[in-house]
Design a protein around this motif. Structure first.
Motif, mmCIF file in Angstrom:
data_model
loop_
_atom_site.group_PDB
_atom_site.id
_atom_site.type_symbol
_atom_site.label_atom_id
_atom_site.label_comp_id
_atom_site.label_asym_id
_atom_site.label_seq_id
_atom_site.Cartn_x
_atom_site.Cartn_y
_atom_site.Cartn_z
ATOM 1 N N THR B 17 0.842 -1.194 0.000
ATOM 2 C CA THR B 17 0.000 0.000 0.000
ATOM 3 C C THR B 17 0.885 1.254 0.000
ATOM 4 O O THR B 17 2.084 1.184 0.318
ATOM 5 C CB THR B 17 -0.888 0.041 1.257
ATOM 6 O OG1 THR B 17 -0.019 0.137 2.396
ATOM 7 C CG2 THR B 17 -1.759 -1.193 1.362
ATOM 8 N N ALA B 18 0.273 2.384 -0.347
ATOM 9 C CA ALA B 18 1.023 3.651 -0.343
ATOM 10 C C ALA B 18 1.586 3.921 1.048
ATOM 11 O O ALA B 18 2.694 4.442 1.193
ATOM 12 C CB ALA B 18 0.107 4.793 -0.783
ATOM 13 N N GLU B 19 0.825 3.528 2.071
ATOM 14 C CA GLU B 19 1.295 3.746 3.441
ATOM 15 C C GLU B 19 2.546 2.926 3.742
ATOM 16 O O GLU B 19 3.506 3.418 4.353
ATOM 17 C CB GLU B 19 0.165 3.386 4.410
ATOM 18 C CG GLU B 19 0.431 3.827 5.827
ATOM 19 C CD GLU B 19 -0.491 3.127 6.825
ATOM 20 O OE1 GLU B 19 -1.392 2.381 6.409
ATOM 21 O OE2 GLU B 19 -0.279 3.336 8.028
ATOM 22 N N MET B 20 2.532 1.667 3.311
ATOM 23 C CA MET B 20 3.725 0.831 3.527
ATOM 24 C C MET B 20 4.925 1.426 2.801
ATOM 25 O O MET B 20 6.034 1.476 3.356
ATOM 26 C CB MET B 20 3.478 -0.596 2.995
ATOM 27 C CG MET B 20 2.468 -1.411 3.766
ATOM 28 S SD MET B 20 2.357 -3.054 2.979
ATOM 29 C CE MET B 20 0.674 -3.491 3.337
ATOM 30 N N VAL B 21 4.706 1.879 1.566
ATOM 31 C CA VAL B 21 5.802 2.458 0.791
ATOM 32 C C VAL B 21 6.360 3.687 1.514
ATOM 33 O O VAL B 21 7.579 3.855 1.639
ATOM 34 C CB VAL B 21 5.334 2.816 -0.636
ATOM 35 C CG1 VAL B 21 6.403 3.611 -1.372
ATOM 36 C CG2 VAL B 21 4.972 1.543 -1.406
ATOM 37 N N ARG B 22 5.443 4.530 2.015
ATOM 38 C CA ARG B 22 5.899 5.724 2.741
ATOM 39 C C ARG B 22 6.700 5.340 3.986
ATOM 40 O O ARG B 22 7.728 5.928 4.289
ATOM 41 C CB ARG B 22 4.691 6.590 3.150
ATOM 42 C CG ARG B 22 4.258 7.614 2.106
ATOM 43 C CD ARG B 22 3.351 8.678 2.720
ATOM 44 N NE ARG B 22 2.184 8.121 3.388
ATOM 45 C CZ ARG B 22 1.048 7.776 2.771
ATOM 46 N NH1 ARG B 22 0.936 7.951 1.465
ATOM 47 N NH2 ARG B 22 0.040 7.301 3.444
ATOM 48 N N GLU B 23 6.210 4.343 4.700
ATOM 49 C CA GLU B 23 6.921 3.905 5.916
ATOM 50 C C GLU B 23 8.313 3.384 5.596
ATOM 51 O O GLU B 23 9.279 3.660 6.323
ATOM 52 C CB GLU B 23 6.138 2.782 6.607
ATOM 53 C CG GLU B 23 5.230 3.258 7.715
ATOM 54 C CD GLU B 23 4.613 2.082 8.459
ATOM 55 O OE1 GLU B 23 5.355 1.410 9.198
ATOM 56 O OE2 GLU B 23 3.410 1.832 8.269
ATOM 57 N N ILE B 24 8.409 2.633 4.517
ATOM 58 C CA ILE B 24 9.717 2.089 4.117
ATOM 59 C C ILE B 24 10.643 3.230 3.706
ATOM 60 O O ILE B 24 11.794 3.305 4.154
ATOM 61 C CB ILE B 24 9.543 1.058 2.977
ATOM 62 C CG1 ILE B 24 8.816 -0.186 3.504
ATOM 63 C CG2 ILE B 24 10.893 0.687 2.372
ATOM 64 C CD1 ILE B 24 8.337 -1.151 2.431
ATOM 65 N N GLN B 25 10.129 4.126 2.878
ATOM 66 C CA GLN B 25 10.982 5.228 2.392
ATOM 67 C C GLN B 25 11.423 6.142 3.543
ATOM 68 O O GLN B 25 12.516 6.708 3.500
ATOM 69 C CB GLN B 25 10.243 6.033 1.315
ATOM 70 C CG GLN B 25 10.129 5.262 0.005
ATOM 71 C CD GLN B 25 9.224 5.934 -1.013
ATOM 72 O OE1 GLN B 25 8.303 6.673 -0.639
ATOM 73 N NE2 GLN B 25 9.477 5.670 -2.285
ATOM 74 N N ALA B 26 10.569 6.257 4.562
ATOM 75 C CA ALA B 26 10.918 7.126 5.694
ATOM 76 C C ALA B 26 12.148 6.620 6.441
ATOM 77 O O ALA B 26 12.787 7.371 7.174
ATOM 78 C CB ALA B 26 9.729 7.227 6.648
ATOM 79 N N LEU B 27 12.498 5.346 6.238
ATOM 80 C CA LEU B 27 13.670 4.788 6.930
ATOM 81 C C LEU B 27 14.971 5.019 6.171
ATOM 82 O O LEU B 27 16.063 4.836 6.730
ATOM 83 C CB LEU B 27 13.474 3.281 7.152
ATOM 84 C CG LEU B 27 12.310 2.889 8.064
ATOM 85 C CD1 LEU B 27 12.145 1.370 8.094
ATOM 86 C CD2 LEU B 27 12.510 3.426 9.476
ATOM 87 N N PHE B 28 14.882 5.423 4.904
ATOM 88 C CA PHE B 28 16.105 5.576 4.095
ATOM 89 C C PHE B 28 17.149 6.484 4.746
ATOM 90 O O PHE B 28 18.334 6.151 4.749
ATOM 91 C CB PHE B 28 15.772 6.082 2.683
ATOM 92 C CG PHE B 28 15.074 5.077 1.798
ATOM 93 C CD1 PHE B 28 14.941 3.752 2.180
ATOM 94 C CD2 PHE B 28 14.550 5.468 0.567
ATOM 95 C CE1 PHE B 28 14.287 2.828 1.367
ATOM 96 C CE2 PHE B 28 13.904 4.549 -0.250
ATOM 97 C CZ PHE B 28 13.774 3.226 0.148
ATOM 98 N N PRO B 29 16.760 7.636 5.307
ATOM 99 C CA PRO B 29 17.802 8.522 5.857
ATOM 100 C C PRO B 29 18.574 7.931 7.044
ATOM 101 O O PRO B 29 19.623 8.454 7.404
ATOM 102 C CB PRO B 29 17.004 9.754 6.327
ATOM 103 C CG PRO B 29 15.701 9.681 5.617
ATOM 104 C CD PRO B 29 15.425 8.228 5.397
ATOM 105 N N ARG B 30 18.054 6.843 7.612
ATOM 106 C CA ARG B 30 18.727 6.276 8.775
ATOM 107 C C ARG B 30 19.988 5.494 8.416
ATOM 108 O O ARG B 30 20.791 5.180 9.295
ATOM 109 C CB ARG B 30 17.780 5.312 9.508
ATOM 110 C CG ARG B 30 16.587 5.984 10.108
ATOM 111 C CD ARG B 30 15.770 4.975 10.881
ATOM 112 N NE ARG B 30 14.723 5.640 11.643
ATOM 113 C CZ ARG B 30 14.090 5.086 12.661
ATOM 114 N NH1 ARG B 30 14.397 3.855 13.030
ATOM 115 N NH2 ARG B 30 13.160 5.740 13.295
ATOM 116 N N TYR B 31 20.116 5.109 7.153
ATOM 117 C CA TYR B 31 21.204 4.217 6.752
ATOM 118 C C TYR B 31 21.924 4.806 5.538
ATOM 119 O O TYR B 31 21.296 5.500 4.726
ATOM 120 C CB TYR B 31 20.649 2.830 6.385
ATOM 121 C CG TYR B 31 19.807 2.199 7.472
ATOM 122 C CD1 TYR B 31 20.384 1.403 8.453
ATOM 123 C CD2 TYR B 31 18.418 2.401 7.521
ATOM 124 C CE1 TYR B 31 19.608 0.811 9.450
ATOM 125 C CE2 TYR B 31 17.640 1.827 8.518
ATOM 126 C CZ TYR B 31 18.235 1.029 9.484
ATOM 127 O OH TYR B 31 17.480 0.463 10.461
#
Lengths: 452, 181
Positions: B17-31
């Motif tokens: 879902t769009a929400e899952m995609v947003r949640e995943i992308q929100a983690l990118f800056p951590r790594y």
């Protein structure tokens, strides 16, 4: 011993002990404020080195020394990994710290990162600890809001981000390079060392991996001082200049056949019998003890007379165990079959071997297959020598595998058979009196096919 | 289920879902790279869908700029993520490691298997419960124990196991389950 006051667990009985408000009300984050204002990172490293703090995760490597292996003047980034993948059977002390005093842990992470100049820390937390996840995340949020994490911590030049990273139920992720591989998004296959993580670790950058209880000790060393820490525990052996001793308090886990299982803080060096009798209320049901795991199942076994062994870094090795490990004691009463114990241990390691090294993958599987056969009444006396051959030839110590999982699998085999050989022989003679050679495959008992 | 999954694979509708995609992308800056988001992404999908079908693996790989085989390789290493069908509304892990085994953990697991008619790794036909064995849950002072969803069940007995089943499957397998844990 009666004069010993718990420190690591001191706040855990307070209501809302997991909150920043309560932690600060008992002096929390004062050590960090002082260190950032008054001490250079090198001075923090020197204090931890002088304390002789040894890693609490299992290997007992001196923490300050580990930090000094980082390259000098590295342009960065340097990473801090906090090993919260506590999975060694019998071990649960990290869970106490994370659930009941997460700020003590986080203060230690910030201090350790300040010392090592790490700018990002990842807490690799096992999947099975949902409450630890919630408490740590809430505590991290409180720290960011209070200026204890993020950019320019407490107005200083020092910045640090701490992130939680969830594991996926694999014991091998507690091995530090397996943890690093898993964090990078790969299968958790441990790396060949060298290079050690301090030189080339997470994302190929210099990395320190420290255990949860270890960083909690860092907090207390910086709050109470090196002299306090070294006033507790067992001093270095004066005849061995390389012995760092066993200083400080320790969170012992006690489970199995005792009246009061639990997590108990005591000075390093209490005996297994003291732990069982004075803290655990003795062996349950008025029975006698038969054996005890001294520090997680991979450390092997004490016999009952060996219960007087001190639980410090040097003690368990003196009676043929692998070491202190996680200081998780599991008591087996006189009714336990050592055949069943060894089956349980072999099943665990067969399940958790990552499969990378052939001696471990095949050795743990064949050991379990033999135990299944012995339990099914088709054991042969020479199986005991075959099991010992496996035990003696897999692992880092004989030099056939990349990581120590295989040594951990081997030790219960070696200790159980060498210390209780008569019981194994009696079982085999009783259940397979004709001793014929078995060629047909034997099904496991009981059949519990799993998901892994 | 296999046919359903095949249909999913051919569908043009994304499974994330769009929400899952947003949640995943929100983690990118951590790594420093996207590959490190593999396990977190698998957890995000698994928490919502209760499994990570191949189509989700392909979509995660696209998001992380990886080959699907790289994500699949990581997924298949861990025992956690089911791929053929979602696990039950409650997934219960019963510990079989030494401290629990010494206090009857395996008997409790056998009892649960007997009562539900499923083996570890399987799901009841009503989709209410998936039983699993676990290696050390790190709650040895409460042995024998079980982690069901996010609830730790302590000092289990067969009676407590029956009570648990009556919450998870109030109509003993025939009806709908109440939300537990």
């Amino acid at each position: 011993m009666s004069s010993f006051e718990p420190v690591l667990m001191a706040n855990m009985a307070l209501p809302d002990s997991h909150t920043l408000r309560v932690y600060e009300s008992t002096g929390g984050y004062q050590a960090l404020r002082r260190a950032i204002k008054e001490l250079t990172p090198v001075q923090v490293i020197d204090a931890v080195k002088a304390s002789n703090l040894r890693g609490r995760g299992g290997a007992g490597f001196p923490t300050g020394l580990k930090w000094t292996f980082l390259p000098k003047d590295h342009p960065g980034p340097i990473y801090m990994c906090i090993n919260a993948d506590e999975s060694e059977p019998g071990t649960f002390n990290n869970r106490y710290l994370m659930e009941l005093d997460p700020h003590q842990v986080i203060e230690g992470i910030i201090l350790s990162s300040y010392a090592t100049r790490a700018t990002t820390a990842y807490i690799y937390l096992r999947y099975e600890y949902p409450l630890s996840w919630k408490r740590l995340q809430a505590a991290l949020d409180e720290c960011y809001a209070a200026g204890l994490l993020g950019k320019n911590i407490l107005g200083s030049e020092f910045s640090l981000d701490v992130y939680l990273h969830k594991g996926a139920a694999a014991y091998i992720c507690g091995e530090e390079t397996g943890l690093i591989e898993s964090l990078e998004g790969k299968r958790a296959w441990p790396r060949i060392k060298p290079p050690f993580p301090a030189i080339e670790g997470l994302f190929r950058k210099p990395t320190v991996v420290n255990n949860i209880e270890t960083v909690a000790c860092v907090t207390q060393i910086m709050a109470r001082g090196v002299e306090w820490f070294k006033s507790i525990g067992v001093p270095s052996d004066p005849n061995n200049p390389r012995d760092p001793g066993s200083y400080g308090p320790k969170l012992y886990c006690l489970s199995g056949h005792v009246n009061n299982p639990g997590c108990y803080e005591a000075p390093l060096g209490i005996t297994c019998r003291q732990l069982i009798d004075e803290y655990g209320g003795g062996v349950w049901k008025g029975r006698k003890g038969k054996a005890a795991i001294p520090g997680g199942i991979s450390m092997g076994l004490f016999t009952e007379p060996e219960f007087d062994t001190p639980l410090d870094f040097a003690g368990p090795g003196k009676v043929g165990c692998l070491g202190l490990g996680t200081a998780a004691v599991v008591v087996l009463d006189e009714t336990v079959s050592m055949v069943d114990f060894l089956h349980n241990s072999c099943r665990f390691f067969q399940h958790e071997s990552c499969g990378q090294c052939t001696p471990c993958r095949e050795g743990t599987a064949w050991a379990l297959a033999m135990l299944n056969r012995i339990r099914a009444g088709k054991g042969r006396l020479r199986d005991l020598d075959l099991l010992l051959e496996i035990g003696d030839t897999i692992g880092i110590i004989p030099g056939t595998t990349i990581c120590g999982l295989a040594d951990g699998a081997a030790w219960p085999i070696k200790n159980a058979i060498r210390k209780f050989r008569g019981e194994f022989e009696d079982y085999i003679k009783r259940t397979n009196p004709h001793g014929y050679a078995v060629t047909e495959p034997v099904l496991a008992l009981p059949v519990l096919a799993g998901a892994h | 289920m296999m046919r359903e999954q095949a249909a999913n694979m051919s569908s043009t509708e994304p499974i994330l879902t769009a929400e899952m995609v947003r949640e995943i992308q929100a983690l990118f800056p951590r790594y420093p790279n996207k590959r490190a988001v593999t396990l977190p992404a698998l957890h995000i999908v698994n928490d919502r869908l209760r499994y990570v079908p191949l189509k989700a693996v392909v979509e995660i790989a696209q998001l992380l700029e990886l080959a699907p085989a790289e994500v699949q390789d990581t997924l298949s290493f861990y025992g956690l993520f089911k791929q053929d069908q979602p696990h039950g509304r409650v997934r219960a892990w019963v510990c079989r490691s030494i401290s629990c085994a010494l206090r009857g953990g395996e008997q409790v697991l056998e009892h649960l298997c007997h009562k539900t008619g499923i083996r570890p790794g399987e799901t009841t036909p009503d989709g209410a419960l998936t039983l699993e064995y676990a290696e050390c849950l790190g709650a040895c002072e409460f042995a024998p124990c079980m982690l069901a969803g996010e609830s730790l069940h302590r000092e289990l007995t067969t009676a407590k196991a029956d009570e648990f089943l009556s919450h998870v499957r109030p109509a003993s397998g025939a009806g709908h389950s109440s939300a537990h844990a």
